[in-house]
Design a protein around this motif. Structure first.
Motif, PDB file in Angstrom:
ATOM      1  N   MET A   1      -6.511  -8.351  -9.420  1.00 57.40           N
ATOM      2  CA  MET A   1      -6.513  -8.712  -8.043  1.00 57.40           C
ATOM      3  C   MET A   1      -6.322 -10.233  -7.744  1.00 57.40           C
ATOM      4  N   ALA A   2      -6.461 -11.331  -8.759  1.00 59.79           N
ATOM      5  CA  ALA A   2      -5.763 -12.456  -8.524  1.00 59.79           C
ATOM      6  C   ALA A   2      -4.369 -12.438  -8.272  1.00 59.79           C
ATOM      7  N   PHE A   3      -3.624 -11.564  -9.330  1.00 59.83           N
ATOM      8  CA  PHE A   3      -2.138 -11.449  -9.427  1.00 59.83           C
ATOM      9  C   PHE A   3      -1.985 -10.698  -7.856  1.00 59.83           C
ATOM     10  N   LEU A   4      -2.370  -9.813  -7.505  1.00 58.78           N
ATOM     11  CA  LEU A   4      -1.764  -8.850  -6.380  1.00 58.78           C
ATOM     12  C   LEU A   4      -2.132  -9.697  -4.963  1.00 58.78           C
ATOM     13  N   SER A   5      -3.124 -10.632  -5.175  1.00 64.67           N
ATOM     14  CA  SER A   5      -3.380 -11.334  -3.782  1.00 64.67           C
ATOM     15  C   SER A   5      -2.216 -12.037  -3.490  1.00 64.67           C
ATOM     16  N   SER A   6      -1.375 -12.685  -4.415  1.00 61.37           N
ATOM     17  CA  SER A   6      -0.296 -13.428  -4.079  1.00 61.37           C
ATOM     18  C   SER A   6       0.733 -12.641  -3.592  1.00 61.37           C
ATOM     19  N   LYS A   7       0.786 -11.237  -3.924  1.00 59.83           N
ATOM     20  CA  LYS A   7       1.918 -10.256  -3.597  1.00 59.83           C
ATOM     21  C   LYS A   7       1.573  -9.495  -2.332  1.00 59.83           C
TER      22      LYS A   7
ATOM     23  N   GLU B   1       1.597  -9.763   0.972  1.00 59.72           N
ATOM     24  CA  GLU B   1       2.340  -9.276   2.196  1.00 59.72           C
ATOM     25  C   GLU B   1       3.555  -8.409   1.701  1.00 59.72           C
ATOM     26  N   LYS B   2       3.867  -8.428   0.534  1.00 55.43           N
ATOM     27  CA  LYS B   2       4.974  -7.607  -0.076  1.00 55.43           C
ATOM     28  C   LYS B   2       4.797  -6.237  -0.475  1.00 55.43           C
ATOM     29  N   LEU B   3       3.568  -5.776  -0.400  1.00 56.21           N
ATOM     30  CA  LEU B   3       3.154  -4.785  -0.888  1.00 56.21           C
ATOM     31  C   LEU B   3       3.092  -3.737   0.327  1.00 56.21           C
ATOM     32  N   CYS B   4       3.086  -2.256  -0.058  1.00 53.52           N
ATOM     33  CA  CYS B   4       3.234  -1.261   1.030  1.00 53.52           C
ATOM     34  C   CYS B   4       1.833  -1.316   1.844  1.00 53.52           C
TER      35      CYS B   4
ATOM     36  N   ASN C   1      -9.778  -0.406  -4.634  1.00 51.29           N
ATOM     37  CA  ASN C   1      -9.700  -0.104  -5.927  1.00 51.29           C
ATOM     38  C   ASN C   1      -8.079  -0.679  -6.360  1.00 51.29           C
ATOM     39  N   PRO C   2      -8.176  -1.821  -6.917  1.00 50.68           N
ATOM     40  CA  PRO C   2      -6.772  -2.544  -7.111  1.00 50.68           C
ATOM     41  C   PRO C   2      -6.001  -1.885  -8.365  1.00 50.68           C
ATOM     42  N   LEU C   3      -6.659  -0.994  -9.138  1.00 50.02           N
ATOM     43  CA  LEU C   3      -6.075  -0.223 -10.165  1.00 50.02           C
ATOM     44  C   LEU C   3      -4.971   0.602  -9.692  1.00 50.02           C
ATOM     45  N   ARG C   4      -5.375   1.239  -8.633  1.00 46.98           N
ATOM     46  CA  ARG C   4      -4.587   2.340  -7.979  1.00 46.98           C
ATOM     47  C   ARG C   4      -3.276   1.842  -7.569  1.00 46.98           C
ATOM     48  N   VAL C   5      -3.242   0.544  -7.412  1.00 46.20           N
ATOM     49  CA  VAL C   5      -1.845  -0.031  -6.850  1.00 46.20           C
ATOM     50  C   VAL C   5      -0.959   0.037  -8.085  1.00 46.20           C
ATOM     51  N   LEU C   6      -1.367   0.186  -9.198  1.00 43.16           N
ATOM     52  CA  LEU C   6      -0.225   0.435 -10.645  1.00 43.16           C
ATOM     53  C   LEU C   6       0.383   1.746 -10.323  1.00 43.16           C
ATOM     54  N   ASP C   7      -0.225   2.690  -9.721  1.00 43.60           N
ATOM     55  CA  ASP C   7       0.219   3.893  -9.393  1.00 43.60           C
ATOM     56  C   ASP C   7       1.218   4.162  -8.534  1.00 43.60           C
ATOM     57  N   CYS C   8       1.567   3.346  -7.526  1.00 41.57           N
ATOM     58  CA  CYS C   8       2.316   3.342  -6.577  1.00 41.57           C
ATOM     59  C   CYS C   8       3.906   3.487  -6.939  1.00 41.57           C
TER      60      CYS C   8
ATOM     61  N   SER D   1       9.825  -0.932  -3.658  1.00 38.06           N
ATOM     62  CA  SER D   1       9.653  -2.385  -3.510  1.00 38.06           C
ATOM     63  C   SER D   1       7.993  -2.982  -4.138  1.00 38.06           C
ATOM     64  N   CYS D   2       7.043  -2.185  -4.138  1.00 36.95           N
ATOM     65  CA  CYS D   2       5.894  -2.385  -4.743  1.00 36.95           C
ATOM     66  C   CYS D   2       6.004  -2.453  -6.263  1.00 36.95           C
ATOM     67  N   ARG D   3       6.951  -1.484  -6.956  1.00 35.65           N
ATOM     68  CA  ARG D   3       7.211  -1.231  -8.428  1.00 35.65           C
ATOM     69  C   ARG D   3       7.833  -2.740  -8.801  1.00 35.65           C
ATOM     70  N   GLU D   4       8.805  -3.195  -7.931  1.00 35.50           N
ATOM     71  CA  GLU D   4       9.468  -4.492  -8.374  1.00 35.50           C
ATOM     72  C   GLU D   4       8.445  -5.836  -8.033  1.00 35.50           C
ATOM     73  N   GLU D   5       7.401  -5.691  -7.628  1.00 36.74           N
ATOM     74  CA  GLU D   5       6.491  -6.737  -7.346  1.00 36.74           C
ATOM     75  C   GLU D   5       5.513  -6.673  -8.655  1.00 36.74           C
ATOM     76  N   LEU D   6       5.315  -5.598  -9.190  1.00 36.79           N
ATOM     77  CA  LEU D   6       4.443  -5.340 -10.198  1.00 36.79           C
ATOM     78  C   LEU D   6       5.176  -5.619 -11.686  1.00 36.79           C
TER      79      LEU D   6
END
Length: 425
Positions: free
Chosen positions: A183-189, A191-194, A204-211, A215-220
């Motif tokens: 959550m701490a990592f993704l919060s800074s991202k 505005e760039k997430l879908c 459920n932040p873990l679901r973000v890894l399944d995107c 563009s999201c994959r790049e941010e991860l």
């Protein structure tokens, strides 16, 4: 409207008589191997109460939010066509007290599943899955056995170019710490997430890894690694999985982005990947462990693990690799007839022969002998028996071998022995 009623709905497909033998043979191979591994078949309904999937699959998953076929029945109950097989199997395990049987209990199933999504290669809105679910076996050796079982299915079919990817997503205890770091990592991202990932971030932040959005994959790229947050028990379990796979000689790669698309997974998750000639990757089998699902759905705490495999995708890969199953043997005998008396006699003989295990057919179209012989030739019948007035009177028939063209006279009481003693002619 006429075009609608003569076309299957988008995302569905008919399996024609000329193709169904492939399904029969694929299912036969899988069933035989499943039974060798000690699995027992379980059949569950095509639809379930919607709440079952909301509670098990997870209301933040794409399956629940976007893909389920849900409707109210005439009793105003919310019903959902089965989007996957695990939840129904767990429900049956709890409802029928199967946890009172000697454990582990190893089950398998073939089932249609329904997901409203863009039809893809080998994945339709109605597609068919082979799946296995095992209850009461908490050790990592089971996870390795499931992977070995799935690979053996593909080996027995002849499919190559497969790879195994594994990961651990821990248990609720260690995942809590990971979710905080994530959550701490993704919060800074943010505005760039879908837009979908922004919603996932809150629920459920873990679901973000399944995107799968590029563009999201790049941010991860630099996302925290879940393996760094495993508790001692989960870390030991994952190490034992790797140890067992090594013992089995199964090559694997650790893929830190595998979380699977369903919320019930814990500890082991895995995927078997097929890479085609265009270097495109397709998941042909996926699964993992769900040790908390039975207690989440009922009052029984039992370890669980399983996998699912899409049959349409398996058949598609077989076609890409030039694989096929042997076609069924042509029918042995077509009985041609002239006139109503002969047609009735032909049907009687066909029924007698069928009872003796002989594939036999007679004419029901009132065609000429020439037309019947042409029909029998097109359907590749091996032999044709002709019944006319003379044959009815003397009980001796003309039997023609369609391959050689040879004809012979045969008595009615010799027919069964002729076809059964010397096998398929």
């Amino acid at each position: 409207m006429a075009a609608v009623i003569t076309q299957a709905p988008k995302g569905t497909k008919d399996v024609l008589p000329s193709e169904v033998y492939k399904w029969h043979e694929l299912e036969r191979i899988i069933r035989e191997l499943a039974e060798n591994y000690g699995f027992y078949e379980l059949r569950t309904p095509t639809f379930e109460h919607t709440e079952l999937f909301l509670r098990s699959v997870g209301d933040t998953t794409d399956v629940v939010q976007k893909e389920m076929y849900t409707f109210n029945d005439k009793g105003n109950r919310s019903i959902t066509l089965k989007p996957e097989g695990t939840a129904s199997t767990v429900r049956a395990f709890l409802e029928h007290g199967l946890y009172n049987q000697p454990l582990p209990l190893k089950t398998y199933y073939f089932t249609p599943v329904f997901r409203y999504e863009r039809p893809q290669a080998g994945r339709l809105r109605e597609h068919h899955q082979f799946g296995v679910e095992v209850f009461g076996a908490p050790e990592a050796t089971l996870d390795a056995e499931l992977i070995a079982f799935a690979l053996n299915i593909f080996k027995n079919i002849g499919i190559n170019d497969l790879s195994v990817n594994i990961n651990s997503i821990g248990c609720p205890a260690c995942r809590k710490n990971y979710n905080e770091a994530l959550m701490a990592f993704l919060s800074s991202k943010r505005e760039k997430l879908c837009s979908t990932c922004k919603e996932r971030l809150e629920r459920n932040p873990l679901r973000v890894l399944d995107c799968k959005v590029p563009s999201c994959r790049e941010e991860l790229k630099d996302v925290p690694v879940i393996l760094d947050y495993l508790c001692p028990e989960c870390e030991e379990h994952f190490n034992n999985l790797k140890l067992t796979l090594d013992q089995l000689g199964i090559n694997y790669k650790i893929d830190l982005m595998i979380v699977r698309g369903l919320d019930y997974y814990s500890k082991t998750v895995f995927e078997i990947i097929y890479t085609n000639a265009q270097n495109e990757s397709l998941t042909v089998c996926g699964g993992g462990r769900y040790d908390g699902l039975t207690s989440q759905m009922g009052d029984v705490k039992t370890a669980g693990a399983g996998f699912g495999m899409g049959l349409e995708r398996v058949l598609m890969i077989m076609s890409e690799q030039g694989l096929d199953f042997a076609r069924p043997e042509p029918a042995q005998l077509f009985i041609a007839s002239m006139g109503a008396q002969a047609a009735a006699k032909a049907l009687k003989l066909a029924c007698i022969l069928r009872s003796a295990g002989v594939k036999a057919e007679s004419d029901h179209s009132g065609r000429s002998i020439k037309a019947q012989l042409k029909y029998a030739n097109k359907l590749e019948f091996k032999n044709v028996l002709v019944i006319g007035e003379d044959e009815l009177n003397n009980g001796i028939y003309r039997l023609k071998n369609m391959s050689s063209g040879e004809e012979q006279a045969i008595k009615e009481n010799e027919l069964i022995n002729y076809f059964t003693e010397k096998g398929s002619r």
